[in-house]
Design a protein around this motif. Sequence first.
Motif, PDB file in Angstrom:
ATOM      1  N   ASP A 212      -5.067   2.071  -9.784  1.00 45.21           N
ATOM      2  CA  ASP A 212      -5.718   2.971  -8.833  1.00 45.21           C
ATOM      3  C   ASP A 212      -7.224   2.843  -8.858  1.00 45.21           C
ATOM      4  OD1 ASP A 212      -3.478   4.057  -7.847  1.00 45.21           O
ATOM      5  OD2 ASP A 212      -3.652   5.999  -8.846  1.00 45.21           O
TER       6      ASP A 212
ATOM      7  N   SER B 187       0.165   3.570  -3.118  1.00 45.17           N
ATOM      8  CA  SER B 187      -0.490   4.852  -2.818  1.00 45.17           C
ATOM      9  C   SER B 187       0.503   5.950  -3.155  1.00 45.17           C
ATOM     10  CB  SER B 187      -0.846   4.924  -1.334  1.00 45.17           C
ATOM     11  OG  SER B 187       0.274   5.345  -0.582  1.00 45.17           O
TER      12      SER B 187
ATOM     13  N   ARG C  45       0.822  -1.210   0.000  1.00 40.88           N
ATOM     14  CA  ARG C  45       0.000   0.000   0.000  1.00 40.88           C
ATOM     15  C   ARG C  45       0.849   1.250   0.000  1.00 40.88           C
ATOM     16  NH1 ARG C  45      -5.125  -0.638   0.554  1.00 40.88           N
ATOM     17  NH2 ARG C  45      -5.531   1.348   1.582  1.00 40.88           N
TER      18      ARG C  45
END
Lengths: 232, 232
Positions: B144, A193, A189
């Motif tokens: 995403d 991200s 993550r």
Amino acid sequence: MQATTKSPPAGTMPARPRKERSENAARRRGQLIAATTKSIVENGLARTTLATVSAASGLSQGVAVFYFANKEKLFAEVLRHHYELYERLWVSALAQAGDDPVRQLAALIRADFDPAACNQEALIVWYAFWGEAKARPRYAEISDIHDSRHSDAIRAACARLLIEVGRSQEEADALGAGIEALTDGLWHRIYLSHGTMSAREGLRLAARFVANIFPERGERLSAEILGTAQEA
Amino acid sequence: MQATTKSPPAGTMPARPRKERSENAARRRGQLIAATTKSIVENGLARTTLATVSAASGLSQGVAVFYFANKEKLFAEVLRHHYELYERLWVSALAQAGDDPVRQLAALIRADFDPAACNQEALIVWYAFWGEAKARPRYAEISDIHDSRHSDAIRAACARLLIEVGRSQEEADALGAGIEALTDGLWHRIYLSHGTMSAREGLRLAARFVANIFPERGERLSAEILGTAQEA
DNA sequence: AAAATTTATTTGAGCACTCAAAGAAATAGC
DNA sequence: GCTATTTCTTTGAGTGCTCAAATAAATTTT
């Protein structure tokens, strides 16, 4: 190439001391590994060529081949280098944790989110190589060796911790696997991200979850992970 | 190419019905996506070229360019295709889970370890693209979009579940992030372990951990994840 | 000067993509 | 119903470019 002043004025001052030779090789290798890392971060692995490495290092393409034989071996050394940085980190953290399994486990988890190991640059390198690992036995082997050492360390700490409270080895292995999965997933993550999740937040989440999982030692473990444990 | 019987026997049955043309395009695209996937699994992303795709599909190189404009766009469609398979899986699992947040969360976790989504082929494709994602905005964007939809679904289920037992939204978000990290990390282990760890074992570990994390609903959640819950 | 190291250039393979032409299917004209 | 015309697909050799690696040349160290 024009005439350069040929010989230095015979005096002393060899701007380059003794072990120049062998040190030079190590320095160049390091320089090339750093330049390759930089190019992988900026261009990705697929678009990193000897030319991009050469540009990033300020050296010619020939140097990279001279010191690493070929591009594949240079790449493999980059991967190994990053694993070694990481391993030095967790091994020394473990050594400093002393004999207490709670502190050992906490040290291992803390190391995973230490900015020295868990940063965009390192994550980009790792993911780039993992992505090709199934097609490149050389990369897979390097990952295997280091991952299994880390696995063993985690499992050993879990085993000592759980056996203290009367649980089985099987439970310790499952727990170790779970903790590894949790940290790997948090890395995932943090990597994907776009800066939304930091290593710091990863550590907090890890502490929170691990606390729930070890009812008997959860609070202390969590405190040790977050570094808020009071000294004995 | 030898003489093929020219016209069908005049009767009805035009072995190729009306929409032949437009259906053909969809069929070819699918064929090329499958061939590209095969080549990525066998050769890795970096060594997948229009030539390897052409070899895997049995079609000429020109066709791939004809239907996808260029290699990058073909690759992007491969990634999208795999995400769509996965998304269809968890969306339908969620729909079938009804209104109970425990069953919803269990369904989402089960979907992550369904062999249809969690298999070597799919994992190789995902990791290959994630490895290049930081250097290819197109891949990052596709990831995403799909990842955030999945995140939202997990968080929503966690929120409903936790609020039932009087906990805060903040706790639900942390928990959702933790569950995602856990499953992502288990995928990581399934991917990198050479068949040592199966999707089935991943599911068992996930069930075990999640049970510890939700004291109030842990047992039921675990049973639902493992599919051992007795029908109401 | 001999050996070791660094830089510069050349080479040849492999790549994505182009393009002209052929082939097949649908449509139109008779 | 049959042929001509148009439209859609497919082919595969060709093009120019990039790359890793090899080679040659220059430079430095001993």
